[in-house]
Design an enzyme around this catalytic site. Sequence first.
Site, PDB file in Angstrom:
ATOM      1  N   ASN A  43       0.868  -1.178   0.000  1.00  0.00           N
ATOM      2  CA  ASN A  43       0.000   0.000   0.000  1.00  0.00           C
ATOM      3  C   ASN A  43       0.903   1.225   0.000  1.00  0.00           C
ATOM      4  O   ASN A  43       1.532   1.531   1.006  1.00  0.00           O
ATOM      5  CB  ASN A  43      -0.881  -0.057   1.265  1.00  0.00           C
ATOM      6  N   TRP A  44       0.950   1.906  -1.142  1.00  0.00           N
ATOM      7  CA  TRP A  44       1.881   3.038  -1.268  1.00  0.00           C
ATOM      8  C   TRP A  44       1.302   4.332  -0.702  1.00  0.00           C
ATOM      9  O   TRP A  44       1.966   5.375  -0.738  1.00  0.00           O
ATOM     10  CB  TRP A  44       2.307   3.198  -2.739  1.00  0.00           C
ATOM     11  N   SER A  62       3.402  -2.366  10.288  1.00  0.00           N
ATOM     12  CA  SER A  62       4.855  -2.410  10.476  1.00  0.00           C
ATOM     13  C   SER A  62       5.478  -3.748  10.067  1.00  0.00           C
ATOM     14  O   SER A  62       6.397  -4.237  10.717  1.00  0.00           O
ATOM     15  CB  SER A  62       5.220  -2.064  11.926  1.00  0.00           C
ATOM     16  N   GLY A 116       2.843  -1.210   4.287  1.00  0.00           N
ATOM     17  CA  GLY A 116       2.862   0.213   3.953  1.00  0.00           C
ATOM     18  C   GLY A 116       4.287   0.671   3.699  1.00  0.00           C
ATOM     19  O   GLY A 116       4.854   0.442   2.632  1.00  0.00           O
ATOM     20  N   GLY A 117       4.879   1.270   4.722  1.00  0.00           N
ATOM     21  CA  GLY A 117       6.206   1.885   4.609  1.00  0.00           C
ATOM     22  C   GLY A 117       7.244   1.017   3.896  1.00  0.00           C
ATOM     23  O   GLY A 117       7.956   1.503   3.013  1.00  0.00           O
TER      24      GLY A 117
END
Length: 251
Positions: free
Chosen positions: A11-12, A215, A236-237
């Site tokens: 997920n950008w 995370s 994500g990150g």
Amino acid sequence: MMERKPLIAGNWKMYKTSAEAAETAKALLNLVADVRDVDMMIAPPFTALAAVSEVVKNSNVGLGAQNFFWEKEGAYTGEVSAPMLVSAGCRYVIIGHSERRQYFGETDERVNKKIRAALQAGLIPVFCVGESDSERESEKTFYVLDKQVQNGLKDFSSDDLTSLVIAYEPVWAIGTGKTASSIQAQEVHAFLRTLIEKKFENPLANSLRILYGGSVKSDNIAELMAMPDVDGALVGGASLKAESFARICRF
Ligand code: PGA
């Protein structure tokens, strides 16, 4: 027990111009070209969908969107529909992400409408659920998840939901570096699978892929994936860089 093919989804969020997104997608394809036993998906911002679609078409990486509106078309300024996502090359769409619930008024009722519209358009919905820090502290985790699932999947039959993916994303673990332990994740994933089994039937509960999100990094993915009810990850990150996302895809 039925084999569930793992899905690793990136997920950008609101990162990357279309040029940057296309570049990252190209680098990723090179690094995961030989991965066959894992489904992979990246969800860039709307403005980068067309560019990334060009890069990933006919590859082993699927394209996803991060949101949409449930009507097919109409006077809804600023919105994008499910058929539009399909025409942009999407196969997946993330629905009900906690950031949308928190900042953009996403409710369980809206999530329910979006899941229906996504399925009608032939998109694979990645339906996000998860408790906040205070909800976990006050031991409301299972209550909150039950409510999100019951409302989100209201009025569906198990036949409707064969492509559904659920992502368990504890809000306290998103972008915080605080991952749920593999034991905590497994406990919730097993709870969600049982919930689906009670609400629908065994075949759906068995085949349903439940992703963990919050995370996820290359150094904790293997431990999470070793859990029997963790079928993948929503990242994500750590999905923003091709190298780190590829390492996760190769857990
Ligand atoms: P994170 O985000 O991996 O940066 O914690 C996960 C998500 O929001 O899907």
